[in-house]
Design an enzyme around this catalytic site. Structure first.
Site, PDB file in Angstrom:
ATOM      1  N   SER A   8      25.045  -5.712 -11.429  1.00 40.46           N
ATOM      2  CA  SER A   8      25.520  -4.517 -12.136  1.00 40.46           C
ATOM      3  C   SER A   8      26.404  -4.938 -13.300  1.00 40.46           C
ATOM      4  O   SER A   8      27.496  -5.487 -13.098  1.00 40.46           O
ATOM      5  CB  SER A   8      26.313  -3.623 -11.187  1.00 40.46           C
ATOM      6  OG  SER A   8      27.126  -2.752 -11.943  1.00 40.46           O
ATOM      7  N   HIS A  33      21.058  -4.166 -13.434  1.00 37.62           N
ATOM      8  CA  HIS A  33      21.454  -2.820 -12.994  1.00 37.62           C
ATOM      9  C   HIS A  33      22.450  -2.240 -14.003  1.00 37.62           C
ATOM     10  O   HIS A  33      23.492  -2.837 -14.279  1.00 37.62           O
ATOM     11  CB  HIS A  33      22.066  -2.909 -11.601  1.00 37.62           C
ATOM     12  CG  HIS A  33      22.412  -1.596 -10.983  1.00 37.62           C
ATOM     13  ND1 HIS A  33      21.476  -0.778 -10.381  1.00 37.62           N
ATOM     14  CD2 HIS A  33      23.598  -0.946 -10.866  1.00 37.62           C
ATOM     15  CE1 HIS A  33      22.077   0.306  -9.909  1.00 37.62           C
ATOM     16  NE2 HIS A  33      23.364   0.228 -10.201  1.00 37.62           N
ATOM     17  N   ASP A  35      24.780   0.820 -15.001  1.00 41.66           N
ATOM     18  CA  ASP A  35      25.494   1.977 -14.454  1.00 41.66           C
ATOM     19  C   ASP A  35      25.969   2.902 -15.565  1.00 41.66           C
ATOM     20  O   ASP A  35      26.888   2.574 -16.306  1.00 41.66           O
ATOM     21  CB  ASP A  35      26.707   1.503 -13.648  1.00 41.66           C
ATOM     22  CG  ASP A  35      26.313   0.938 -12.296  1.00 41.66           C
ATOM     23  OD1 ASP A  35      25.609   1.644 -11.560  1.00 41.66           O
ATOM     24  OD2 ASP A  35      26.705  -0.204 -11.988  1.00 41.66           O
ATOM     25  N   MET A  37      27.733   6.345 -16.586  1.00 42.08           N
ATOM     26  CA  MET A  37      28.672   7.327 -16.020  1.00 42.08           C
ATOM     27  C   MET A  37      29.107   8.315 -17.087  1.00 42.08           C
ATOM     28  O   MET A  37      29.427   7.913 -18.209  1.00 42.08           O
ATOM     29  CB  MET A  37      29.905   6.603 -15.486  1.00 42.08           C
ATOM     30  CG  MET A  37      29.598   5.558 -14.443  1.00 42.08           C
ATOM     31  SD  MET A  37      31.114   4.779 -13.901  1.00 42.08           S
ATOM     32  CE  MET A  37      30.470   3.720 -12.607  1.00 42.08           C
ATOM     33  N   HIS A  66      20.971   3.294 -13.468  1.00 42.52           N
ATOM     34  CA  HIS A  66      21.516   4.166 -12.418  1.00 42.52           C
ATOM     35  C   HIS A  66      22.334   5.246 -13.118  1.00 42.52           C
ATOM     36  O   HIS A  66      23.446   4.987 -13.569  1.00 42.52           O
ATOM     37  CB  HIS A  66      22.376   3.299 -11.477  1.00 42.52           C
ATOM     38  CG  HIS A  66      23.104   4.061 -10.422  1.00 42.52           C
ATOM     39  ND1 HIS A  66      24.149   3.510  -9.687  1.00 42.52           N
ATOM     40  CD2 HIS A  66      22.945   5.329  -9.948  1.00 42.52           C
ATOM     41  CE1 HIS A  66      24.591   4.410  -8.823  1.00 42.52           C
ATOM     42  NE2 HIS A  66      23.892   5.516  -8.971  1.00 42.52           N
ATOM     43  N   MET A  68      24.620   8.053 -13.215  1.00 41.91           N
ATOM     44  CA  MET A  68      25.629   8.835 -12.488  1.00 41.91           C
ATOM     45  C   MET A  68      26.104   9.924 -13.447  1.00 41.91           C
ATOM     46  O   MET A  68      27.193   9.865 -14.023  1.00 41.91           O
ATOM     47  CB  MET A  68      26.776   7.919 -12.038  1.00 41.91           C
ATOM     48  CG  MET A  68      26.376   7.014 -10.881  1.00 41.91           C
ATOM     49  SD  MET A  68      27.529   5.659 -10.622  1.00 41.91           S
ATOM     50  CE  MET A  68      26.868   4.486 -11.796  1.00 41.91           C
ATOM     51  N   MET A 137      23.727   4.646  -1.886  1.00 40.30           N
ATOM     52  CA  MET A 137      25.083   4.269  -2.297  1.00 40.30           C
ATOM     53  C   MET A 137      25.858   3.856  -1.050  1.00 40.30           C
ATOM     54  O   MET A 137      25.935   4.624  -0.083  1.00 40.30           O
ATOM     55  CB  MET A 137      25.809   5.443  -2.976  1.00 40.30           C
ATOM     56  CG  MET A 137      25.354   5.776  -4.376  1.00 40.30           C
ATOM     57  SD  MET A 137      25.376   4.405  -5.565  1.00 40.30           S
ATOM     58  CE  MET A 137      27.085   3.833  -5.491  1.00 40.30           C
ATOM     59  N   ASP A 175      23.883  -0.236  -3.096  1.00 42.61           N
ATOM     60  CA  ASP A 175      24.775  -0.358  -4.246  1.00 42.61           C
ATOM     61  C   ASP A 175      26.206  -0.052  -3.844  1.00 42.61           C
ATOM     62  O   ASP A 175      26.524   1.076  -3.482  1.00 42.61           O
ATOM     63  CB  ASP A 175      24.296   0.614  -5.343  1.00 42.61           C
ATOM     64  CG  ASP A 175      25.098   0.497  -6.629  1.00 42.61           C
ATOM     65  OD1 ASP A 175      25.986  -0.365  -6.722  1.00 42.61           O
ATOM     66  OD2 ASP A 175      24.808   1.297  -7.553  1.00 42.61           O
TER      67      ASP A 175
HETATM   68  C1  DX5 Z   1      29.392   2.121  -8.472  1.00 39.53           C
HETATM   69  C2  DX5 Z   1      28.231   1.519  -9.237  1.00 39.53           C
HETATM   70  C3  DX5 Z   1      27.934   0.149  -8.789  1.00 39.53           C
HETATM   71  C4  DX5 Z   1      29.044  -0.845  -8.971  1.00 39.53           C
HETATM   72  C5  DX5 Z   1      28.936  -1.874  -7.902  1.00 39.53           C
HETATM   73  O1  DX5 Z   1      29.574   3.410  -8.863  1.00 39.53           O
HETATM   74  O2  DX5 Z   1      27.067   2.304  -9.060  1.00 39.53           O
HETATM   75  O3  DX5 Z   1      26.702  -0.322  -9.310  1.00 39.53           O
HETATM   76  O4  DX5 Z   1      29.042  -1.455 -10.225  1.00 39.53           O
HETATM   77  O5  DX5 Z   1      30.021  -2.720  -7.977  1.00 39.53           O
HETATM   78  P1  DX5 Z   1      30.431  -3.706  -6.790  1.00 39.53           P
HETATM   79  O6  DX5 Z   1      29.247  -4.567  -6.495  1.00 39.53           O
HETATM   80  O7  DX5 Z   1      31.580  -4.465  -7.368  1.00 39.53           O
HETATM   81  O8  DX5 Z   1      30.825  -2.858  -5.612  1.00 39.53           O
HETATM   82 ZN    ZN Z   2      25.033   1.428  -9.597  1.00 39.15          ZN
END
Ligand code: DX5
Ligand code: ZN
Length: 217
Positions: A8, A33, A35, A37, A66, A68, A137, A175
């Site tokens: 990620s 990956h 992320d 947000m 991903h 969010m 998750m 994740d």
């Molecule tokens: C959390 C994200 C993850 C995050 C994981 O909201 O979707 O992908 O980056 O981070 P680690 O592996 O550090 O828990």
């Molecule tokens: Zn993620």
């Protein structure tokens, strides 16, 4: 099904994003990956599709976005066009989940649905044959470097049973809180695709990727 590591980039050094992506991919990670947000579905704001576009020419690795984001259907085409191979949307964020899943497929990407830790598996029961991947998750989304929630073990096992009973080949991605110390256990529960942020980008990226891959191969 082959086990895959998906670093990620939320935990990468944004000032050296290309360098960090290449370090992870060259060490053997097959997915990147991403992320996204929006400050609404989750508290933080990360980045949008221009970042995807700028790192896309660096590698042929699978880009796994991903989202969010509230009502992610508003952005699916943009992320597909920017070069995302897989797009995950949260069931909790879509009023019309089936429609959004088909929007992803129509845009030429592989479709995945993400579920928050407390969201039951039955919300995807009928959609499962349409999906390429389910993202379980294993922390509450929004931040990197949180602790894996133990009850997710059971949820992963149940999803594995559901997929096997239906004779499907849907991937199970996990994740949140995945580290060298628990990744083998989570694989044993039935996951095959492993997101890791802080465990990859905290410290020596090459050594971290190799240590994680060693546990799941
Ligand atoms: C959390 C994200 C993850 C995050 C994981 O909201 O979707 O992908 O980056 O981070 P680690 O592996 O550090 O828990
Ligand atoms: Zn993620």
């Amino acid at each position: 099904m082959k086990n895959i590591l998906a670093p990620s980039i939320l935990s990468a050094d944004f000032a050296n994003l290309g360098r960090d992506v290449l370090a992870a991919v060259n060490a053997g990670a097959e997915y990147v990956h991403i992320d996204v947000m929006d400050g609404m579905f989750v508290p933080q704001i990360s980045f949008g599709h221009p970042i995807v576009k700028s790192i896309r020419p660096l590698t042929d690795a699978i880009f796994d976005a991903h989202l969010m984001v509230e009502e992610p259907g508003r952005y699916v085409e943009e992320f597909a066009k920017a070069g995302c191979d897989i797009i995950s949307v949260h069931a909790e964020a879509c009023t019309h989940l089936d429609r959004v899943v088909h929007q992803i497929k129509d845009a030429g990407a592989r479709a995945a649905v993400a579920l928050n830790p407390s969201t039951p598996l039955n919300v995807i029961e009928y959609l499962l044959p349409e999906l390429d991947m389910v993202l379980i998750m294993t922390v509450n989304p929004g931040f990197g470097n949180q602790k894996y929630i133990p009850y997710c073990d059971e949820k992963i096992r149940q999803l594995r049973t559901m997929i096997n009973e239906k004779g499907l080949s849907v991937r199970i991605q996990v994740d949140g809180g995945i580290k060298a110390g628990n990744i083998a256990h989570v694989a044993e529960c039935g996951a095959d695709t492993f997101v890791a942020g802080s465990a990859v980008f905290g410290g020596d990226i090459k050594a971290n990727v190799e240590a994680l891959l060693k546990e799941i191969r």
